[in-house]
Design a protein around this motif. Structure first.
Motif, PDB file in Angstrom:
ATOM      1  N   LEU A   1       0.523  -1.152  -0.113  1.00 17.85           N
ATOM      2  CA  LEU A   1       0.169  -0.102   0.249  1.00 17.85           C
ATOM      3  C   LEU A   1       0.973   1.316   0.043  1.00 17.85           C
ATOM      4  CD1 LEU A   1      -2.727   1.481   0.457  1.00 17.85           C
ATOM      5  CD2 LEU A   1      -2.650   0.941   2.786  1.00 17.85           C
ATOM      6  N   ALA A   2       1.942   1.302   0.521  1.00 16.30           N
ATOM      7  CA  ALA A   2       2.888   2.169   0.762  1.00 16.30           C
ATOM      8  C   ALA A   2       3.211   3.016  -0.334  1.00 16.30           C
ATOM      9  CB  ALA A   2       4.171   2.041   1.332  1.00 16.30           C
ATOM     10  N   PRO A   3       3.440   2.514  -1.615  1.00 20.24           N
ATOM     11  CA  PRO A   3       3.661   3.423  -2.858  1.00 20.24           C
ATOM     12  C   PRO A   3       2.404   4.255  -3.170  1.00 20.24           C
ATOM     13  CG  PRO A   3       4.568   1.093  -3.064  1.00 20.24           C
ATOM     14  CD  PRO A   3       3.863   0.990  -2.035  1.00 20.24           C
ATOM     15  N   TYR A   4       1.278   3.645  -3.116  1.00 22.32           N
ATOM     16  CA  TYR A   4       0.153   4.433  -3.469  1.00 22.32           C
ATOM     17  C   TYR A   4       0.033   5.732  -2.681  1.00 22.32           C
ATOM     18  CZ  TYR A   4      -1.342   0.608  -6.313  1.00 22.32           C
ATOM     19  OH  TYR A   4      -1.220  -0.643  -7.382  1.00 22.32           O
ATOM     20  N   LEU A   5       0.126   5.373  -1.149  1.00 23.88           N
ATOM     21  CA  LEU A   5       0.114   6.601  -0.323  1.00 23.88           C
ATOM     22  C   LEU A   5       1.370   7.660  -0.690  1.00 23.88           C
ATOM     23  CD1 LEU A   5      -0.936   5.129   3.034  1.00 23.88           C
ATOM     24  CD2 LEU A   5      -2.341   5.957   1.275  1.00 23.88           C
ATOM     25  N   ARG A   6       2.581   7.061  -1.052  1.00 21.45           N
ATOM     26  CA  ARG A   6       3.641   8.143  -1.423  1.00 21.45           C
ATOM     27  C   ARG A   6       3.213   8.879  -2.729  1.00 21.45           C
ATOM     28  NH1 ARG A   6       7.049   4.624  -1.949  1.00 21.45           N
ATOM     29  NH2 ARG A   6       7.778   4.317   0.498  1.00 21.45           N
ATOM     30  N   ARG A   7       2.594   8.372  -3.526  1.00 19.17           N
ATOM     31  CA  ARG A   7       2.121   8.971  -4.721  1.00 19.17           C
ATOM     32  C   ARG A   7       1.269  10.226  -4.205  1.00 19.17           C
ATOM     33  NH1 ARG A   7       2.854   4.234  -7.632  1.00 19.17           N
ATOM     34  NH2 ARG A   7       0.785   3.550  -7.193  1.00 19.17           N
ATOM     35  N   ILE A   8       0.160   9.790  -3.441  1.00 14.86           N
ATOM     36  CA  ILE A   8      -0.841  10.730  -2.730  1.00 14.86           C
ATOM     37  C   ILE A   8      -0.092  11.785  -2.367  1.00 14.86           C
ATOM     38  CG2 ILE A   8      -2.521  11.084  -1.535  1.00 14.86           C
ATOM     39  CD1 ILE A   8      -3.460   8.128  -2.326  1.00 14.86           C
TER      40      ILE A   8
END
Length: 232
Positions: free
Chosen positions: A157-164
């Protein structure tokens, strides 16, 4: 036929513990039966004989595909975890790839993810076995399952939150910690209160948990407000 020893070193499901060859339909039937039997009887009580009966195959057929009971348990545990992981990946792509309204999109993702528990009843029965018999499971089995299962969910999940966050919609120093916090706030209560899907929660209860969790997450990781421009 003498049942193989269960104290040998384990490889991954794709290497030493799963044998090459054999009919794919037989292997699928064995895996499905094993997942049900392990979920119902637990790891220690379940026998290869019971799995053979459930799969409607000869016991020796199981050993044509798997070296021993440990290998079979590891294989079905990892396969189930990977299936759930793929389902969650699809949900992340659907809801988190392009953010329109952050709170609405996060809530929709978390609701769909929570509801997905009911789509994998045999897998989550196996998860209950893992939790109940954690001290009895071979260390190698537990370690490999954790690399595929829920303990590593925050890493995906972390990469999605990083892009956000890169868009200025969230603020944190560690994306994996933020992802773990979102999982904790929105999923843990659903899993615990439903006993990992054994007693599914009413939809209204799931919605309340998720809405409250997402709201708390956004308050925790809200970006700092921009400072007003000074007037000259």
């Amino acid at each position: 036929m003498t049942e193989p020893r269960y104290d040998q070193d384990l490889g991954t499901p794709e290497t030493s513990t799963v044998k090459a060859g054999g009919r794919p339909d037989k292997r699928r039937a064995i895996s499905e039966a094993a997942r049900r039997v392990f979920g119902q009887q637990g790891y220690a009580r379940a026998s290869v004989d019971a799995i053979a009966v459930e799969a409607n195959v000869a016991k020796r057929t199981i050993y044509n595909h798997f070296t021993d009971k440990e290998a079979l348990f590891l294989s079905v545990a990892v396969e189930g975890a990977d299936a759930v992981t793929e389902a969650v990946r699809v949900l992340m792509e659907r809801h988190l790839r392009k953010i329109v309204n952050l709170e609405e999109d996060l809530t929709a993702f978390c609701l769909d993810r929570a509801n997905a528990i009911t789509e994998f009843p045999d897998h989550f029965a196996l998860v209950r076995t893992i939790h109940a018999e954690v001290t009895r499971l071979p260390a190698g089995v537990l370690e490999k399952w954790m690399a595929h299962g829920p303990p590593s969910a925050h890493q995906r999940l972390a990469p999605y939150l990083r892009r956000i966050a890169d868009r200025g919609l969230l603020a944190f120093d560690d994306a994996e910690k933020a992802a773990n916090r979102l999982n904790t706030l929105t999923m843990n209560d659903v899993l615990i209160r439903s006993f990992y899907g054994a007693l599914p929660l009413p939809g209204s209860a799931v919605e309340e948990i998720v809405h409250d969790g997402v709201h708390a997450f956004l308050r925790l990781y809200a970006p700092a407000p921009s400072a007003p421009e000074e007037r000259i």
